[in-house]
Design an enzyme around this catalytic site. Sequence first.
Site, PDB file in Angstrom:
ATOM      1  N   ASP A 201     -11.413 -19.169  25.350  1.00 51.61           N
ATOM      2  CA  ASP A 201     -11.224 -19.033  23.912  1.00 51.61           C
ATOM      3  C   ASP A 201     -11.428 -20.375  23.206  1.00 51.61           C
ATOM      4  O   ASP A 201     -10.905 -21.397  23.649  1.00 51.61           O
ATOM      5  CB  ASP A 201      -9.793 -18.517  23.661  1.00 51.61           C
ATOM      6  CG  ASP A 201      -9.542 -18.162  22.208  1.00 51.61           C
ATOM      7  OD1 ASP A 201     -10.257 -17.296  21.687  1.00 51.61           O
ATOM      8  OD2 ASP A 201      -8.631 -18.759  21.603  1.00 51.61           O
ATOM      9  N   GLU A 244     -16.524 -19.038  24.646  1.00 56.72           N
ATOM     10  CA  GLU A 244     -16.659 -18.688  23.242  1.00 56.72           C
ATOM     11  C   GLU A 244     -16.909 -19.991  22.501  1.00 56.72           C
ATOM     12  O   GLU A 244     -15.990 -20.787  22.318  1.00 56.72           O
ATOM     13  CB  GLU A 244     -15.380 -18.022  22.712  1.00 56.72           C
ATOM     14  CG  GLU A 244     -15.572 -17.506  21.308  1.00 56.72           C
ATOM     15  CD  GLU A 244     -14.323 -17.613  20.431  1.00 56.72           C
ATOM     16  OE1 GLU A 244     -14.300 -16.960  19.376  1.00 56.72           O
ATOM     17  OE2 GLU A 244     -13.385 -18.350  20.772  1.00 56.72           O
TER      18      GLU A 244
HETATM   19  C1  NOJ Z   1     -11.120 -16.266  19.144  1.00 57.04           C
HETATM   20  C2  NOJ Z   1     -10.587 -14.893  19.293  1.00 57.04           C
HETATM   21  O1  NOJ Z   1     -11.632 -13.994  19.594  1.00 57.04           O
HETATM   22  C3  NOJ Z   1      -9.887 -14.569  17.992  1.00 57.04           C
HETATM   23  O2  NOJ Z   1      -9.542 -13.209  17.937  1.00 57.04           O
HETATM   24  C4  NOJ Z   1      -8.695 -15.472  17.843  1.00 57.04           C
HETATM   25  O3  NOJ Z   1      -8.073 -15.247  16.603  1.00 57.04           O
HETATM   26  C5  NOJ Z   1      -9.095 -16.936  17.925  1.00 57.04           C
HETATM   27  N1  NOJ Z   1     -10.027 -17.200  18.990  1.00 57.04           N
HETATM   28  C6  NOJ Z   1      -7.890 -17.821  18.113  1.00 57.04           C
HETATM   29  O4  NOJ Z   1      -7.395 -17.704  19.423  1.00 57.04           O
END
Ligand code: NOJ
Length: 553
Positions: A201, A244
């Site tokens: 993440d 991500e």
């Molecule tokens: C990316 C996640 O996909 C999202 O849903 C989240 O709010 C943020 N990162 C923070 O963790």
Amino acid sequence: MINDLWYKNALIYCINVESFMDTNGDGCGDFEGLMRRLDYLAGLGVTCIWLLPFYPSPRRDDGYDITDYYGVDPRYGTSGDFVEFMNQARERGIRVIVDLVINHTSIDHPWFRHARSDPKSKYRDWYVWSKKRPRNWNKGMVFPGVQKSTWSWDSEARAYYFHRFYDFQPDLNTMNPDVRAEIKRIIGYWLELGVSGFRVDALPFVISEKGPHTGSPPPQDFEFLRELRLFLQWRQGDAVFLAEANVLPDQDLEYFGDNDDRVQLMFNFFVNQNLFYALASGDVRPLTNALKKTRQRPITAQWAHFLRNNDELDLGRLTEEQRRCVFEAFGPDKKMQLYGRGIRRRLAPMLNDDRRRLEVANSLMFTLPGTPVIRYGDEIGMGDDLRLQERQCARTPMQWSTEPHAGFTTAEKPVLPVIDEPIYGFQRVNAADQKRDPESLLNWTERMIRARKECPEIGWGEWKTLATGSPHVIAIRYDWRDNAFIAVHNLDSKPHRIRIDVASSGRTSLINLLSSDHSEGGDDGVHRLAIEGYGYRWYRVGGLDYILNRRRS
Ligand code: NOJ
Ligand code: CA
């Protein structure tokens, strides 16, 4: 050795345990429910499940606000259930990757509680503080419009703390060696429980310097990423990081590294946005460009391609004019838009439930250079509920059947309302009905997944785009070992005649992998094809016996 890169020909399916299947009637999905649906996933052809956060959490941000990294939220079951689930997934040949949310914790995490209440606590320096309000306190918000600042005052600590995301998600001080050691412990823990890797993440923020005086953009520590990767591989040879990182193409290689020593997989946000522009405008040229710009990567690295995910469709990397075009086509209403940059709807409603467009979009995604990622519910064409806040609208429970609450739960009140309306409601859109209908989107998706897995050229091969003579039609050719594969997609509503040159000399036929409509081509090796509006073709180059790929994959 190279055959061990399992992710090169994988099919990843993204699940939120909470909204997948409830078995104990409390309205909330659970691991027991997920286990009961493993046959469904195996039938669909899923080879890897990506689990969204299922750890103990107050879930103010759908579980991306964790209070314990070493457990399962009791609403979903126990650690025992998790292990049981892992075992059942493995029996079906399905790998599991889990979300690694280490940029921040929940404000309720015991670490933060200690940190804020005791300046001498060892946890104080696990977070990012400032006695004075930093100059940039209201800059760099990830959720503009909803999130007001990136620094908030904590009256207990009598200091400001940094939070890249919402104020209930204080950032971990990832420069602190103790925090780094803890992150490795977390990775090690889930690997011991059998996961095949992690969706990392917010990776760019994890490796960014944090503090009141950092530059903008802050310097990043890619050495730390390398360290994590080494640790991952030492513990488990075939484990992966799926990052991500919505970054510009000129940064891609920093994340992949050049020596197979950073992340193996990254979501291709750049291509994703240009793909939606292509779907909206019918013009594939920017998409072709985006593919070329993100072409370069080490041989072991891989893009992950997707249509929609758990967040809004972020259009921030498009030009102003392109963004306007996508908004107009897919999210004209203010309430469909989010954070000034994206669209919060599901795929089917964006495409007006038009089967031809759903097919061409999915087919194109499946044939992009990389590994496809499907979001739960998109295989049956689920809709959204725009009455729900922010990104919640596209996170409603899976629609299994025509039973009350779509068979998701027997409770009166599911964790989020099940969609119940004429077009996308569970009476019309559900897995059980679609299972029985050979023409359904579900069965179409299953066939496409099967076809995709039978074309390892896409995941493994060298690719190039072929000139088609039309700005509406994209053709990509893959070559790998003895096979060559060509995907052709027309993103315009009108039919187009195209020409593609398959061989520099001599006749080479194109075998249609999805129907019997093959193409012989001219003596000059040029194929003149008529592609209907939103039409798509999957061809293998060569004689009829090339329908089955020629080499073990
Ligand atoms: C990316 C996640 O996909 C999202 O849903 C989240 O709010 C943020 N990162 C923070 O963790
Ligand atoms: Ca439950």
